[in-house]
Design a protein around this motif. Structure first.
Motif, PDB file in Angstrom:
ATOM      1  N   ILE A   1       0.855  -1.192   0.000  1.00  0.00           N
ATOM      2  CA  ILE A   1       0.000   0.000   0.000  1.00  0.00           C
ATOM      3  C   ILE A   1       0.888   1.238   0.000  1.00  0.00           C
ATOM      4  O   ILE A   1       1.915   1.276   0.648  1.00  0.00           O
ATOM      5  N   ASP A   2       0.467   2.226  -0.745  1.00  0.00           N
ATOM      6  CA  ASP A   2       1.149   3.509  -0.810  1.00  0.00           C
ATOM      7  C   ASP A   2       0.620   4.406   0.292  1.00  0.00           C
ATOM      8  O   ASP A   2      -0.571   4.353   0.583  1.00  0.00           O
ATOM      9  N   GLU A   3       1.484   5.259   0.872  1.00  0.00           N
ATOM     10  CA  GLU A   3       0.971   6.119   1.951  1.00  0.00           C
ATOM     11  C   GLU A   3      -0.150   7.035   1.472  1.00  0.00           C
ATOM     12  O   GLU A   3      -1.014   7.413   2.233  1.00  0.00           O
ATOM     13  N   LYS A   4      -0.164   7.364   0.173  1.00  0.00           N
ATOM     14  CA  LYS A   4      -1.240   8.235  -0.325  1.00  0.00           C
ATOM     15  C   LYS A   4      -2.590   7.509  -0.380  1.00  0.00           C
ATOM     16  O   LYS A   4      -3.631   8.131  -0.510  1.00  0.00           O
ATOM     17  N   ASN A   5      -2.571   6.180  -0.239  1.00  0.00           N
ATOM     18  CA  ASN A   5      -3.811   5.402  -0.216  1.00  0.00           C
ATOM     19  C   ASN A   5      -4.253   5.043   1.202  1.00  0.00           C
ATOM     20  O   ASN A   5      -5.102   4.173   1.389  1.00  0.00           O
ATOM     21  N   ILE A   6      -3.645   5.704   2.190  1.00  0.00           N
ATOM     22  CA  ILE A   6      -4.028   5.484   3.592  1.00  0.00           C
ATOM     23  C   ILE A   6      -4.705   6.752   4.088  1.00  0.00           C
ATOM     24  O   ILE A   6      -4.213   7.845   3.863  1.00  0.00           O
ATOM     25  N   GLU A   7      -5.833   6.585   4.756  1.00  0.00           N
ATOM     26  CA  GLU A   7      -6.570   7.730   5.279  1.00  0.00           C
ATOM     27  C   GLU A   7      -6.841   7.473   6.752  1.00  0.00           C
ATOM     28  O   GLU A   7      -7.288   6.392   7.122  1.00  0.00           O
TER      29      GLU A   7
ATOM     30  N   ASP B   1      -0.044  11.455  15.837  1.00  0.00           N
ATOM     31  CA  ASP B   1       0.944  11.524  14.771  1.00  0.00           C
ATOM     32  C   ASP B   1       0.987  10.170  14.057  1.00  0.00           C
ATOM     33  O   ASP B   1       0.924   9.131  14.697  1.00  0.00           O
ATOM     34  N   ALA B   2       1.071  10.207  12.717  1.00  0.00           N
ATOM     35  CA  ALA B   2       1.129   8.953  11.963  1.00  0.00           C
ATOM     36  C   ALA B   2       2.336   8.954  11.049  1.00  0.00           C
ATOM     37  O   ALA B   2       2.670   9.977  10.451  1.00  0.00           O
ATOM     38  N   SER B   3       3.002   7.809  10.950  1.00  0.00           N
ATOM     39  CA  SER B   3       4.132   7.693  10.024  1.00  0.00           C
ATOM     40  C   SER B   3       4.047   6.332   9.331  1.00  0.00           C
ATOM     41  O   SER B   3       3.455   5.395   9.855  1.00  0.00           O
ATOM     42  N   PHE B   4       4.639   6.263   8.152  1.00  0.00           N
ATOM     43  CA  PHE B   4       4.565   5.041   7.349  1.00  0.00           C
ATOM     44  C   PHE B   4       5.944   4.751   6.799  1.00  0.00           C
ATOM     45  O   PHE B   4       6.532   5.575   6.108  1.00  0.00           O
ATOM     46  N   ALA B   5       6.495   3.592   7.135  1.00  0.00           N
ATOM     47  CA  ALA B   5       7.832   3.240   6.650  1.00  0.00           C
ATOM     48  C   ALA B   5       7.909   1.739   6.431  1.00  0.00           C
ATOM     49  O   ALA B   5       7.463   0.962   7.266  1.00  0.00           O
ATOM     50  N   LYS B   6       8.461   1.345   5.297  1.00  0.00           N
ATOM     51  CA  LYS B   6       8.681  -0.071   4.953  1.00  0.00           C
ATOM     52  C   LYS B   6       7.420  -0.910   5.134  1.00  0.00           C
ATOM     53  O   LYS B   6       7.473  -2.008   5.679  1.00  0.00           O
TER      54      LYS B   6
ATOM     55  N   VAL C   1       4.905  -0.455   7.096  1.00  0.00           N
ATOM     56  CA  VAL C   1       4.312  -0.479   8.434  1.00  0.00           C
ATOM     57  C   VAL C   1       3.820   0.922   8.799  1.00  0.00           C
ATOM     58  O   VAL C   1       4.580   1.889   8.764  1.00  0.00           O
ATOM     59  N   LEU C   2       2.533   1.006   9.145  1.00  0.00           N
ATOM     60  CA  LEU C   2       1.942   2.263   9.589  1.00  0.00           C
ATOM     61  C   LEU C   2       2.029   2.312  11.104  1.00  0.00           C
ATOM     62  O   LEU C   2       1.686   1.341  11.784  1.00  0.00           O
ATOM     63  N   THR C   3       2.506   3.435  11.644  1.00  0.00           N
ATOM     64  CA  THR C   3       2.563   3.628  13.095  1.00  0.00           C
ATOM     65  C   THR C   3       1.790   4.893  13.432  1.00  0.00           C
ATOM     66  O   THR C   3       2.086   5.954  12.900  1.00  0.00           O
ATOM     67  N   VAL C   4       0.793   4.760  14.301  1.00  0.00           N
ATOM     68  CA  VAL C   4       0.020   5.921  14.743  1.00  0.00           C
ATOM     69  C   VAL C   4       0.289   6.079  16.232  1.00  0.00           C
ATOM     70  O   VAL C   4       0.028   5.176  17.024  1.00  0.00           O
ATOM     71  N   LYS C   5       0.851   7.233  16.611  1.00  0.00           N
ATOM     72  CA  LYS C   5       1.154   7.501  18.026  1.00  0.00           C
ATOM     73  C   LYS C   5       0.037   8.363  18.605  1.00  0.00           C
ATOM     74  O   LYS C   5      -0.349   9.369  18.019  1.00  0.00           O
ATOM     75  N   LEU C   6      -0.479   7.921  19.744  1.00  0.00           N
ATOM     76  CA  LEU C   6      -1.550   8.631  20.436  1.00  0.00           C
ATOM     77  C   LEU C   6      -1.004   9.084  21.791  1.00  0.00           C
ATOM     78  O   LEU C   6      -1.097   8.344  22.781  1.00  0.00           O
ATOM     79  N   PRO C   7      -0.393  10.272  21.837  1.00  0.00           N
ATOM     80  CA  PRO C   7       0.217  10.716  23.097  1.00  0.00           C
ATOM     81  C   PRO C   7      -0.818  10.903  24.201  1.00  0.00           C
ATOM     82  O   PRO C   7      -1.945  11.323  23.938  1.00  0.00           O
TER      83      PRO C   7
END
Length: 116
Positions: free
Chosen positions: A29-35, A86-91, A93-99
């Motif tokens: 999946i491409d990061e542009k296809n993640i919402e 905050d959300a990041s996407f690498a290799k 894997v999507l990581t969403v941090k909820l402080p």
């Protein structure tokens, strides 16, 4: 060969000292296809996969398409600072941090275990 990608990806929600963390494996999946949306204390992660592969050889022609979408929703735990999610996407894997809010971090109290 058309194969629909209908299985929702595995997602983990882990609580850490100062944040909650959602991780999801989203290969192909491409990061542009993640919402990612937040409404009424519910975090919704949507993704769409559209993969095409074509092979043309002298003797044969192969066209493979994989497509599909998924949607997962999470009720936000108490004490999340919604403005700092905050959300990041690498290799893949999507990581969403909820402080956690400062109050939520302070509310945690360590209890000493004494020998009886």
């Amino acid at each position: 060969v058309n194969s629909a990608w209908s299985v929702a990806p595995a997602m983990d929600l882990v609580e850490k000292a100062n944040a909650y963390e959602i991780t999801a494996e989203l290969p192909g999946i491409d990061e542009k296809n993640i919402e990612i949306k937040l409404a009424n204390n519910v975090l919704t992660i949507k993704g769409e996969k559209n993969e095409e592969k074509e092979e043309k050889e002298k003797d044969y022609y192969l066209s493979e398409r994989r497509y599909g979408s998924f949607q997962r929703s999470f009720q936000l735990p108490e004490g999340v600072d919604a403005d700092k999610i905050d959300a990041s996407f690498a290799k893949g894997v999507l990581t969403v941090k909820l402080p956690k809010t400062a109050e939520a971090r302070k509310a945690e109290k360590k209890i000493t275990v004494k020998a009886a």
